[in-house]
Enzyme design. Structure first.
Site, PDB file in Angstrom:
ATOM      1  N   ARG A   1       1.811  -9.443  -1.577  1.00  0.00           N
ATOM      2  CA  ARG A   1       2.140  -8.536  -2.626  1.00  0.00           C
ATOM      3  C   ARG A   1       2.633  -7.761  -2.015  1.00  0.00           C
ATOM      4  O   ARG A   1       3.631  -6.865  -2.644  1.00  0.00           O
ATOM      5  CB  ARG A   1       0.746  -8.159  -2.609  1.00  0.00           C
ATOM      6  CG  ARG A   1      -0.221  -7.374  -1.476  1.00  0.00           C
ATOM      7  CD  ARG A   1      -1.699  -6.757  -1.981  1.00  0.00           C
ATOM      8  NE  ARG A   1      -1.751  -5.682  -2.117  1.00  0.00           N
ATOM      9  CZ  ARG A   1      -2.738  -5.149  -2.239  1.00  0.00           C
ATOM     10  NH1 ARG A   1      -4.024  -5.627  -1.828  1.00  0.00           N
ATOM     11  NH2 ARG A   1      -3.017  -3.753  -2.497  1.00  0.00           N
TER      12      ARG A   1
ATOM     13  N   HIS B   1       0.529  -1.276  -0.080  1.00  0.00           N
ATOM     14  CA  HIS B   1       0.020   0.328   0.047  1.00  0.00           C
ATOM     15  C   HIS B   1       1.088   1.449   0.126  1.00  0.00           C
ATOM     16  O   HIS B   1       0.592   2.069  -0.562  1.00  0.00           O
ATOM     17  CB  HIS B   1      -0.432   0.308   1.169  1.00  0.00           C
ATOM     18  CG  HIS B   1      -1.870  -0.737   0.264  1.00  0.00           C
ATOM     19  ND1 HIS B   1      -2.514  -1.985   0.650  1.00  0.00           N
ATOM     20  CD2 HIS B   1      -3.596  -0.238  -0.096  1.00  0.00           C
ATOM     21  CE1 HIS B   1      -3.287  -2.690   0.776  1.00  0.00           C
ATOM     22  NE2 HIS B   1      -3.730  -1.744   0.204  1.00  0.00           N
TER      23      HIS B   1
ATOM     24  N   ASN C   1      -5.623  -6.148  -7.385  1.00  0.00           N
ATOM     25  CA  ASN C   1      -3.338  -5.897  -6.245  1.00  0.00           C
ATOM     26  C   ASN C   1      -4.060  -7.296  -5.717  1.00  0.00           C
ATOM     27  O   ASN C   1      -3.283  -8.333  -5.476  1.00  0.00           O
ATOM     28  CB  ASN C   1      -3.695  -5.095  -5.571  1.00  0.00           C
ATOM     29  CG  ASN C   1      -3.450  -3.629  -5.946  1.00  0.00           C
ATOM     30  OD1 ASN C   1      -3.405  -4.247  -7.877  1.00  0.00           O
ATOM     31  ND2 ASN C   1      -4.260  -2.814  -5.781  1.00  0.00           N
ATOM     32  N   ASP C   2      -5.013  -7.943  -4.549  1.00  0.00           N
ATOM     33  CA  ASP C   2      -5.632  -8.855  -4.110  1.00  0.00           C
ATOM     34  C   ASP C   2      -5.453  -9.995  -4.874  1.00  0.00           C
ATOM     35  O   ASP C   2      -5.272 -10.881  -4.594  1.00  0.00           O
ATOM     36  CB  ASP C   2      -6.129  -8.409  -3.449  1.00  0.00           C
ATOM     37  CG  ASP C   2      -5.766  -7.697  -2.015  1.00  0.00           C
ATOM     38  OD1 ASP C   2      -5.225  -8.054  -1.552  1.00  0.00           O
ATOM     39  OD2 ASP C   2      -7.078  -6.716  -1.976  1.00  0.00           O
TER      40      ASP C   2
ATOM     41  N   ARG D   1     -10.575   4.825  -0.681  1.00  0.00           N
ATOM     42  CA  ARG D   1     -10.251   3.512  -0.066  1.00  0.00           C
ATOM     43  C   ARG D   1     -10.838   4.447   1.408  1.00  0.00           C
ATOM     44  O   ARG D   1     -10.335   5.474   1.290  1.00  0.00           O
ATOM     45  CB  ARG D   1      -8.993   3.835   0.136  1.00  0.00           C
ATOM     46  CG  ARG D   1      -8.615   2.490  -0.895  1.00  0.00           C
ATOM     47  CD  ARG D   1      -7.026   2.320  -1.248  1.00  0.00           C
ATOM     48  NE  ARG D   1      -6.330   1.085  -1.973  1.00  0.00           N
ATOM     49  CZ  ARG D   1      -5.936   1.263  -3.349  1.00  0.00           C
ATOM     50  NH1 ARG D   1      -6.012   2.532  -3.991  1.00  0.00           N
ATOM     51  NH2 ARG D   1      -6.249   0.079  -4.618  1.00  0.00           N
TER      52      ARG D   1
ATOM     53  N   ARG E   1     -15.426   2.999  -0.688  1.00  0.00           N
ATOM     54  CA  ARG E   1     -15.936   0.896  -0.108  1.00  0.00           C
ATOM     55  C   ARG E   1     -15.572   0.882   1.464  1.00  0.00           C
ATOM     56  O   ARG E   1     -14.931   2.006   2.608  1.00  0.00           O
ATOM     57  CB  ARG E   1     -14.313   0.571  -0.521  1.00  0.00           C
ATOM     58  CG  ARG E   1     -14.010  -1.181   0.136  1.00  0.00           C
ATOM     59  CD  ARG E   1     -12.651  -1.240  -0.612  1.00  0.00           C
ATOM     60  NE  ARG E   1     -11.230  -0.759  -0.358  1.00  0.00           N
ATOM     61  CZ  ARG E   1     -10.909  -1.243  -0.300  1.00  0.00           C
ATOM     62  NH1 ARG E   1      -9.886  -2.235  -1.244  1.00  0.00           N
ATOM     63  NH2 ARG E   1      -9.159  -0.761   0.055  1.00  0.00           N
TER      64      ARG E   1
HETATM   65  C1  PEP Z   1      -6.565  -4.159  -4.660  1.00  0.00           C
HETATM   66  O1  PEP Z   1      -7.403  -5.512  -4.243  1.00  0.00           O
HETATM   67  O2  PEP Z   1      -6.629  -4.367  -5.929  1.00  0.00           O
HETATM   68  C2  PEP Z   1      -7.541  -3.171  -4.141  1.00  0.00           C
HETATM   69  C3  PEP Z   1      -8.003  -2.070  -5.278  1.00  0.00           C
HETATM   70  O3  PEP Z   1      -7.854  -3.324  -3.650  1.00  0.00           O
HETATM   71  P1  PEP Z   1      -6.577  -2.451  -2.170  1.00  0.00           P
HETATM   72  O4  PEP Z   1      -5.235  -2.270  -3.163  1.00  0.00           O
HETATM   73  O5  PEP Z   1      -6.948  -1.711  -1.586  1.00  0.00           O
HETATM   74  O6  PEP Z   1      -6.049  -4.046  -1.445  1.00  0.00           O
HETATM   75 MG    MG Z   2      -7.701  -5.601  -2.299  1.00  0.00          MG
END
Ligand code: PEP
Ligand code: MG
Length: 757
Positions: free
Chosen positions: A640, A365, A629-630, A472, A508
């Site tokens: 990650r 992050h 991302n997740d 977020r 979110r």
């Molecule tokens: C993701 O996981 O792609 C996402 C947008 O959420 P975050 O990066 O906040 O986990």
């Molecule tokens: Mg995510």
């Protein structure tokens, strides 16, 4: 391995890790290893890849004059053989081996016994650790394992010490243009000076820094020591009744140390020699602790940790005169072992030029935050000698994940040119400002912003964006000492809804857990990304969830542009339960006499289970948003945040592409809108594939918006579909990347995707 061997191993690794430069590290290795296996000689050869030679870098047992002089061609001798095979070679009589090479510069008589083990890091052989015996000797299994284990642990320390030592090495002009390799965190080039930040009370993380005013440093140090004396006396009084006399002895020992000349005077001496107080403290504490570390008696050895404990207490008081905001230089490059979002936010606006973190990876992050701020970042630079770079000039290359320490003029010149190119590209991109995000064959692909990490008041791309695709909400929860109240949350959400109205804003619900901890709501888990995260916490604590949803609904009164998004959904029941709670929040507010409307509700697709149940999920809500991302992290089983595996984290992996396609098709069957809000949506190359799949909208950080729009405006949907078909035939992510890079180059957009490392 017997306990005493293990202990020797730990001791050597620890000492090597603490060594200030490579020469010292290698001297420790050869002398300790020679003693541990009772060999006649122990040497280390390191490979000079540019000159294709193995160089004798340290020895105990051979002539010291040979160090640096003996250079063996890459593929010759037994040393060459160990490197080629990348495995240990153990010979009772080396002289009879066909690859044996007699080297006279070392003063070597005929050594018969030979055991060489490779030193390997990141799949690369860096050199060889070798022990020799004059007589014939076959080293035992235990000795082989000992050397083997040691070499595996030393590789990191060696590269670390190498980087450290280079700082004090040849002058700027002659220093090779070497760089430290990390992972591309946020694109761009930054030139500036390092400011090392470190967590509170972490003694080992204290960087070397010159004292600006020795008298002030000395005074601060004496004040901190006096404060610790006070603390300890108060503490001792408090525990007098509850602790046995022998346990209370620790307090007396600490107080004695604080009263002793050796600790206080040695630190003051170091301050007078020019080190700042925390640095002087660290060195003195380590000096004391090492004496205990080396004792044979287990009880006495334990005292080393008491000494370090005392050091941490003094440090805590020293840190109370925290970094003044004015202390940040105009071109600050923030450097740390593990930079946190908070440390980033503490740098005053306009001062932050770049970020370098020894840990973390491109999808941490903090890296996402740096991208949102438009600040170049390099993550996971594991060889970075963090403690020794404070105040140094740095160049960081956020495209390729490189960090140059005190770079020579040639490198500076090269990067100035690159920075100029970036500026020119920025100007070209400004030319398409205000034009629609539409393909050459007239297909519109709305681009939204990801927000919530930094103030949305002056987000890049704010005018242009079709709305906010992902807000977020974690940051307001992370910066406080307690959960924010409903009223505080209303103010936050109202601000973003109003800023973008009438454009839609997707907020979110809380996604804490994983790498987003709350100090006041500690979660201890060995596997946080697979643990209590996102909607799981929200449903287990309906009071937190209801407060948040109530705040969102109230903030939207009069705007009606709120969309609500649920993170980390892995089960259909989670959506059902969340929908009930949202309805409940709505009904309660109505009962309270407020006129609130139900928002459109969406589910994030970021867990593989959600991909396979996409239709069941889609039917329950209004829209889907793919968190790549997740999703990539969970599909590929690659953390990650972990720099060790960052090389195999790949959102262009064929499995990820197939999963995305499956989600788009599922959404289409249920006639639901589907967008992408992970970092992939801001990658100009990947966007071609998303366009080909028929994604309805993209959400990204402001810095990526112009680049992505440029690609969309340069390509037709038909061509994007062809490229998608070609990508789906690829068997590796590398092949997909190559396909897309070529495609962008053909479109004349090569400048948008600089090569990665
Ligand atoms: C993701 O996981 O792609 C996402 C947008 O959420 P975050 O990066 O906040 O986990
Ligand atoms: Mg995510």
């Amino acid at each position: 391995m017997p306990a005493e061997v293990l202990e020797t191993l730990h001791r050597i690794v620890k000492e090597v890790n603490a060594a200030e430069d490579l020469g010292r590290a290698l001297t420790i290795i050869v002398s300790q290893v020679k003693r541990a296996v009772q060999a006649d000689v122990c040497s280390v050869y390191l490979t000079d890849f540019e000159r294709r030679e193995h160089v004798l870098r340290a020895t105990e047992g051979l002539q010291q004059s040979a160090v640096g002089q003996v250079r063996l061609p890459l593929h010759r001798g037994l040393i060459g053989l160990v490197c080629e095979r990348a495995e240990p070679i153990n010979l009772a009589d080396a002289t009879s081996h066909r690859r044996y090479l007699y080297i006279h510069e070392t003063g070597e008589t005929q050594f018969h016994g030979f055991l060489g083990v490779p030193i390997i890091q990141h799949r690369k052989v860096l050199g060889v650790l070798v022990v020799r015996q004059q007589e014939q000797r076959s080293f035992g299994n235990e000795e082989v394992t000992f050397l083997f284990t040691l070499a595996a642990q030393l590789a990191g320390a060696i590269t670390h010490a190498q980087a450290s030592g280079e700082l004090d090495g040849p002058s700027e002009r002659t220093r090779p243009s070497r760089f430290l390799q990390g992972w591309a965190g946020a694109p761009g080039v930054a030139m500036g000076r390092a400011t090392v930040v470190y967590p509170p009370a972490d003694l080992e993380a204290v960087p070397d820094r010159p004292a600006e005013d020795e008298a002030l440093e000395e005074e601060a140090f004496r004040t901190a020591v006096a404060a610790v004396v006070q603390d300890l006396m108060a503490l001792e009084d408090r525990v007098e009744e509850s602790l046995a006399a022998e346990d209370r002895a620790l307090f007396d020992a600490w107080l004695m140390m604080l009263g002793s000349d050796s600790l206080v005077d040695r630190s003051i001496e170091r301050i007078q020699q020019g080190n700042w107080a925390p640095g002087a403290l660290l060195q003195t504490i380590e000096e004391h602790a090492r004496v205990f570390d080396n004792m044979e008696d287990v009880y006495l050895r334990e005292r080393a940790s008491d000494v370090r404990d005392l050091g941490r207490r003094i440090l805590m008081h020293l840190q109370q005169r925290s970094l003044d905001r004015d202390d940040y230089l105009p071109e600050t490059i923030l450097v740390g072992e593990e930079i946190s979002a908070m440390q980033l936010a503490e740098v005053p606006p306009g001062h932050l030029a770049g970020v370098v973190s020894a840990r973390g990876a491109s999808f941490s992050h903090v890296a996402i935050l740096a991208r949102a701020m438009g600040v170049p970042a390099v993550m996971g630079v594991s060889d970075l000698p963090v403690g020794r770079v404070d105040g140094r000039e740095l160049i960081i290359d956020g495209y390729r994940g490189r960090v140059y320490l005190s770079p020579p003029p040639s490198v500076r010149y090269e990067y100035r040119r690159l920075a100029d190119e970036d500026r020119e590209l920025g100007e070209e991109l400004r030319a398409i400002q205000g034009l629609p995000s539409e393909t050459t064959d007239g297909v519109a692909l709305p681009l939204h912003l990801n927000a919530g990490l930094i103030s949305e008041m002056n987000l890049q791309g704010q005018e242009e964006a079709a709305g906010v695709g992902l807000y977020r909400t974690e940051v307001p929860f992370m910066v406080r000492e307690h959960f924010p109240s409903e009223a505080e949350q209303i103010v936050n959400y109202h601000r973003v809804l109003q800023t973008f109205a009438p454009r839609p804003v997707t907020i979110r619900t809380l996604d804490i857990g994983g790498d987003k901890p709350l100090s006041y709501f500690p979660i201890e888990e060995s596997n946080p990304f697979l643990g209590w995260r996102g909607i799981r916490i929200s449903l287990d604590h309906p009071e937190i969830f209801l407060t948040q949803v109530r705040a969102m609904l109230q903030a939207a009164i009069g705007q009606d542009n709120l969309r609500l998004l649920l993170p980390m959904v892995s089960r259909v029941e989670e959506v059902d339960d969340a929908l009930l709670l949202i309805q409940r929040a709505h009904d309660e507010l109505e009962e309270e006499g407020l006129s609130v409307s139900m928002p459109r509700i969406g589910v994030m697709i970021e867990v593989p289970a959600a991909v396979y149940q996409v239709q069941e999920l889609a039917r329950r809500v209004d829209f889907l948003s793919i968190g790549t991302n997740d999703l990539t992290q969970y599909l590929l089983a690659v953390d990650r945040n972990n720099a060790h595996v960052a090389g195999i984290y790949d959102d262009l992996h064929p499995a990820v592409l197939r999963a995305l396609l499956q989600v788009v098709e599922g959404a289409r069957r249920c006639r639901r809108e589907v967008g992408v809000c992970g970092e992939m949506a801001g990658n100009p190359a990947a966007v071609v594939l998303l366009l080909g799949m028929g994604i309805d909208n993209l959400s990204m950080n402001g810095g990526s918006l112009a680049r992505v729009k440029c690609v969309i405006r340069s390509i037709s949907r038909a061509r994007a579909r062809e490229l998608l078909q070609a990508a789906l035939r690829c068997e590796t992510g590398t092949a997909v990347q190559a396909l897309l890079t070529n495609a962008l180059e053909e479109l004349g957009l090569g400048g948008l995707v600089r090569p990665g490392k």
